[in-house]
Scaffold this motif. Structure first.
Motif, PDB file in Angstrom:
ATOM      1  N   GLY A 127       0.774  -1.240   0.000  1.00 12.40           N
ATOM      2  CA  GLY A 127       0.000   0.000   0.000  1.00 12.40           C
ATOM      3  C   GLY A 127       0.799   1.280   0.000  1.00 12.40           C
ATOM      4  N   LEU A 128       2.084   1.219  -0.308  1.00 13.15           N
ATOM      5  CA  LEU A 128       2.908   2.433  -0.239  1.00 13.15           C
ATOM      6  C   LEU A 128       2.515   3.468  -1.287  1.00 13.15           C
ATOM      7  N   CYS A 129       1.984   3.023  -2.435  1.00 12.96           N
ATOM      8  CA  CYS A 129       1.570   3.975  -3.473  1.00 12.96           C
ATOM      9  C   CYS A 129       0.159   4.507  -3.242  1.00 12.96           C
ATOM     10  N   LEU A 130      -0.485   4.058  -2.168  1.00 10.15           N
ATOM     11  CA  LEU A 130      -1.786   4.618  -1.800  1.00 10.15           C
ATOM     12  C   LEU A 130      -1.649   5.889  -0.969  1.00 10.15           C
ATOM     13  N   LEU A 131      -0.398   6.319  -0.716  1.00  8.70           N
ATOM     14  CA  LEU A 131      -0.162   7.447   0.193  1.00  8.70           C
ATOM     15  C   LEU A 131       0.543   8.617  -0.493  1.00  8.70           C
ATOM     16  N   PRO A 132       0.118   9.010  -1.698  1.00  9.63           N
ATOM     17  CA  PRO A 132       0.844  10.083  -2.400  1.00  9.63           C
ATOM     18  C   PRO A 132       0.769  11.422  -1.692  1.00  9.63           C
ATOM     19  N   ASP A 133      -0.199  11.595  -0.813  1.00  5.52           N
ATOM     20  CA  ASP A 133      -0.336  12.851  -0.072  1.00  5.52           C
ATOM     21  C   ASP A 133       0.487  12.864   1.199  1.00  5.52           C
ATOM     22  N   ARG A 134       1.271  11.827   1.448  1.00  2.00           N
ATOM     23  CA  ARG A 134       2.052  11.732   2.685  1.00  2.00           C
ATOM     24  C   ARG A 134       3.542  11.919   2.460  1.00  2.00           C
ATOM     25  N   TYR A 135       3.963  12.099   1.212  1.00  3.52           N
ATOM     26  CA  TYR A 135       5.385  12.190   0.890  1.00  3.52           C
ATOM     27  C   TYR A 135       5.738  13.600   0.421  1.00  3.52           C
ATOM     28  N   GLY A 136       7.048  13.871   0.324  1.00  5.37           N
ATOM     29  CA  GLY A 136       7.534  15.103  -0.277  1.00  5.37           C
ATOM     30  C   GLY A 136       8.028  14.836  -1.690  1.00  5.37           C
ATOM     31  N   TYR A 137       8.055  15.899  -2.524  1.00  2.00           N
ATOM     32  CA  TYR A 137       8.420  15.733  -3.929  1.00  2.00           C
ATOM     33  C   TYR A 137       9.353  16.855  -4.377  1.00  2.00           C
ATOM     34  N   ASP A 138      10.400  16.479  -5.082  1.00  2.00           N
ATOM     35  CA  ASP A 138      11.333  17.440  -5.662  1.00  2.00           C
ATOM     36  C   ASP A 138      11.381  17.197  -7.164  1.00  2.00           C
ATOM     37  N   TYR A 139      10.768  18.132  -7.913  1.00  2.00           N
ATOM     38  CA  TYR A 139      10.734  18.017  -9.368  1.00  2.00           C
ATOM     39  C   TYR A 139      11.795  18.895 -10.045  1.00  2.00           C
ATOM     40  N   GLY A 140      12.744  19.358  -9.284  1.00  2.00           N
ATOM     41  CA  GLY A 140      13.782  20.202  -9.854  1.00  2.00           C
ATOM     42  C   GLY A 140      13.390  21.654  -9.844  1.00  2.00           C
ATOM     43  N   ARG A 141      12.383  22.020 -10.628  1.00  2.00           N
ATOM     44  CA  ARG A 141      11.970  23.427 -10.679  1.00  2.00           C
ATOM     45  C   ARG A 141      10.894  23.765  -9.653  1.00  2.00           C
ATOM     46  N   ALA A 142      10.427  22.777  -8.920  1.00  2.00           N
ATOM     47  CA  ALA A 142       9.437  23.002  -7.865  1.00  2.00           C
ATOM     48  C   ALA A 142       9.532  21.869  -6.852  1.00  2.00           C
ATOM     49  N   LYS A 143       9.119  22.184  -5.635  1.00  3.17           N
ATOM     50  CA  LYS A 143       9.232  21.208  -4.556  1.00  3.17           C
ATOM     51  C   LYS A 143       7.998  21.285  -3.662  1.00  3.17           C
ATOM     52  N   LEU A 144       7.545  20.126  -3.222  1.00  4.90           N
ATOM     53  CA  LEU A 144       6.494  20.025  -2.217  1.00  4.90           C
ATOM     54  C   LEU A 144       7.119  19.369  -0.999  1.00  4.90           C
ATOM     55  N   ASP A 145       7.152  20.078   0.111  1.00  2.00           N
ATOM     56  CA  ASP A 145       7.891  19.605   1.277  1.00  2.00           C
ATOM     57  C   ASP A 145       7.255  18.359   1.887  1.00  2.00           C
ATOM     58  N   GLY A 146       8.104  17.504   2.418  1.00  2.00           N
ATOM     59  CA  GLY A 146       7.669  16.297   3.080  1.00  2.00           C
ATOM     60  C   GLY A 146       8.815  15.310   3.149  1.00  2.00           C
ATOM     61  N   ALA A 147       8.585  14.173   3.789  1.00  2.00           N
ATOM     62  CA  ALA A 147       9.594  13.134   3.897  1.00  2.00           C
ATOM     63  C   ALA A 147       8.899  11.776   3.885  1.00  2.00           C
ATOM     64  N   PRO A 148       9.478  10.818   3.155  1.00  2.00           N
ATOM     65  CA  PRO A 148      10.699  10.944   2.374  1.00  2.00           C
ATOM     66  C   PRO A 148      10.512  11.897   1.187  1.00  2.00           C
ATOM     67  N   MET A 149      11.614  12.516   0.774  1.00  2.00           N
ATOM     68  CA  MET A 149      11.592  13.420  -0.369  1.00  2.00           C
ATOM     69  C   MET A 149      11.878  12.599  -1.626  1.00  2.00           C
TER      70      MET A 149
END
Length: 320
Positions: A127-149
């Motif tokens: 179920g790890l991919c059921l939690l996209p709202d629980r992680y952080g994301y770094d797309y290079g030109r933009a970032k959404l804070d969270g961990a794991p990044m």
């Protein structure tokens, strides 16, 4: 006349080396090329059902039992001296690679759908991919804070979400759900991460910690049976129902069954597929250009949207 099975196995391992491991795992590339040229190892694989002959499963089984080999000759000696033990692991286990970084390639689509969202993942594993709202994301030109990044390289056309999606309900479906409270099952998930990919392993461990606390609901059932319909009926009526999968439908051998599933998914909700292009060849033929070797094709309700790295490391948007 059909192709002899040994040539088929050799071709599968050579293709794995060429399209999946090159530039990602020098050890697995060397092992795959070694298997492709070794009649004794191919003979061992031929004693297993076809669905149990896959490279990821073989390499993970050996590592699970004996640790990571330094090179091909060590791997070959270990395998051939312990055939029964390796075969037992391969028969009893499946890859079920639960890669949380794939959420980085799903997020741009999820963010475009009308909120709130209700998610159903088929082939959910732990179920790890059921939690996209629980992680952080770094797309290079933009970032959404969270961990794991989760780091994901994107092209200029890719729409980068400004915020995480609102998810009000979620559930997974799997033939063999993994239990994150079981240390042995967690160890197997970690073994499925390729040896050199230390950041990927760290992200997996971070996602496991989140999922162990959140406990996403995973139902045991067949995506082609009535379990999916029952989950769809449970989803909140006021939410956008999203039925998605990533690296799951390839395990359905019958192309007609895959198409039947796709039709059901679109009938009940919004369907997101993230699979190798050969899983749905009609969708792949509609893509504007061929993707990089070994990449998945991301689609929305049967329309190709982007080429994605199998482990979520990149997203090449192709939708208009």
């Amino acid at each position: 006349m059909g192709v002899p099975n040994d040539l088929d196995v050799a071709a599968r391992y050579a293709r794995f080396a060429d399209t999946e491991t090159r530039g990602r795992s020098p050890l697995y590339e060397a092992l795959a090329r070694g298997v492709a040229a070794d009649r004794d190892v191919i003979g061992f694989l031929e004693t297993l059902p076809r669905e149990k002959q896959q490279p990821n499963l073989l390499f993970a089984a050996v590592r699970h039992l004996f640790g990571a080999p330094a090179e091909w000759n060590e791997f070959r000696r270990t395998l051939l001296a312990n055939r029964d033990a390796v075969a037992a692991v391969m028969r009893s286990r499946s890859t079920q690679t639960n890669e949380p970084a794939r959420c980085a390639t799903l997020l741009p689509l999820l963010a475009q759908l009308p909120p709130p969202l209700a998610l159903i993942e088929v082939g959910a594993s732990a179920g790890l991919c059921l939690l996209p709202d629980r992680y952080g994301y770094d797309y290079g030109r933009a970032k959404l804070d969270g961990a794991p990044m989760l780091h994901c390289a994107v092209n200029d056309a890719a729409p980068i979400p400004e915020s995480l999606p609102q998810i009000v309900w979620r559930a997974g479906l799997d033939l063999n759900p993994l239990d994150l409270s079981d240390a042995g099952q967690v160890a197997w998930l970690e073994t499925l991460v390729w040896p050199e990919q230390t950041e990927r392993l760290a992200n997996l461990r971070g996602a496991i910690e989140i999922a162990a606390a959140f406990k996403p609901r995973i139902v045991k059932g067949d995506l082609l049976g009535e379990s999916l319909a029952r989950l769809c009926d449970e989803a909140p009526k006021g939410a956008t129902l999203v039925i998605f999968h990533t690296a799951a439908l390839a395990y359905i051998a019958d192309p007609g069954a895959r198409l039947a599933f796709a039709a059901r998914a679109m009938q009940r909700g919004t369907w997101i597929s993230n699979e190798m292009p050969g899983v749905f060849p009609d969708i792949a033929r509609r893509a504007a250009a061929r993707g990089p070797a070994g990449h998945f094709l991301l689609s929305l309700n049967g329309t190709p949207v982007a080429w994605t790295d199998p482990h979520g490391a990149s997203l090449e948007w192709i939708a208009a």
